[in-house]
Design a protein around this motif. Structure first.
Motif, mmCIF file in Angstrom:
data_model
loop_
_atom_site.group_PDB
_atom_site.id
_atom_site.type_symbol
_atom_site.label_atom_id
_atom_site.label_comp_id
_atom_site.label_asym_id
_atom_site.label_seq_id
_atom_site.Cartn_x
_atom_site.Cartn_y
_atom_site.Cartn_z
ATOM 1 N N GLY A 279 0.802 -1.215 0.000
ATOM 2 C CA GLY A 279 0.000 0.000 0.000
ATOM 3 C C GLY A 279 0.835 1.265 0.000
ATOM 4 N N SER A 280 0.135 2.389 0.092
ATOM 5 C CA SER A 280 0.786 3.705 0.035
ATOM 6 C C SER A 280 0.306 4.595 1.173
ATOM 7 N N LEU A 281 1.173 5.513 1.559
ATOM 8 C CA LEU A 281 0.842 6.563 2.516
ATOM 9 C C LEU A 281 1.586 7.823 2.103
ATOM 10 N N ARG A 282 1.029 8.972 2.447
ATOM 11 C CA ARG A 282 1.751 10.230 2.259
ATOM 12 C C ARG A 282 1.849 10.937 3.604
ATOM 13 N N LEU A 283 3.088 11.152 4.026
ATOM 14 C CA LEU A 283 3.341 11.892 5.257
ATOM 15 C C LEU A 283 3.502 13.371 4.934
ATOM 16 N N SER A 284 3.044 14.199 5.854
ATOM 17 C CA SER A 284 3.192 15.647 5.714
ATOM 18 C C SER A 284 3.928 16.202 6.917
ATOM 19 N N CYS A 285 4.681 17.268 6.701
ATOM 20 C CA CYS A 285 5.393 17.958 7.777
ATOM 21 C C CYS A 285 5.160 19.448 7.595
ATOM 22 N N ALA A 286 4.352 20.021 8.468
ATOM 23 C CA ALA A 286 4.064 21.451 8.402
ATOM 24 C C ALA A 286 5.119 22.207 9.194
ATOM 25 N N ALA A 287 5.764 23.175 8.535
ATOM 26 C CA ALA A 287 6.832 23.946 9.166
ATOM 27 C C ALA A 287 6.383 25.375 9.442
ATOM 28 N N SER A 288 6.866 25.927 10.557
ATOM 29 C CA SER A 288 6.552 27.308 10.897
ATOM 30 C C SER A 288 7.691 27.898 11.704
ATOM 31 N N GLY A 289 7.748 29.260 11.757
ATOM 32 C CA GLY A 289 8.737 29.909 12.599
ATOM 33 C C GLY A 289 10.125 29.976 12.009
#
Length: 119
Positions: A16-26
């Motif tokens: 299967g597949s997954l998509r990870l996200s990483c939200a950056a700030s600062g």
């Protein structure tokens, strides 16, 4: 100070597949490199993929051809598209960032997101 928040982990079947996200700030405008790392139970943390401000990328041999790292500057978000997942990909995945383009050690880390590959 850079803050990183990962999301997108979960349970997926082999293949299967997954998509990870990483939200950056600062203070992200000075970031030179970002990357994904993972740590499986009882194992050391390992590098999965990295990307620099100049868009050069690096992948661990174990994920080449299956994972893709990318970024969306408009959303200040880093992604890791993971395809053809294997049980050995099971780990906590961490997003990391650093001011240097090719850091030895990354300065900023997210809290991690669990990926479990199992039938």
């Amino acid at each position: 100070q850079v803050q990183l928040v990962e999301s997108g982990g979960g349970l997926v079947q082999p293949g299967g597949s997954l998509r990870l996200s990483c939200a950056a700030s600062g203070g992200i405008f000075s970031i030179g490199a970002m990357g994904w790392f993972r740590q499986a139970p009882g194992k050391q943390r390992e590098l999965v993929a990295t990307t620099t401000r100049g868009r050069s990328t690096y992948y661990a041999d174990s994920v080449k051809g299956r994972f893709t790292i990318s970024g969306d500057n408009t959303k200040n978000t880093l992604y890791l598209q993971m395809n053809s997942l294997k049980p050995e990909d099971t780990a906590v995945y961490y997003c990391a960032a650093d001011w240097n383009n090719y850091p030895v050690d990354y300065s900023y880390w997210g809290q991690g997101t669990q990926v479990t590959v199992s039938s």
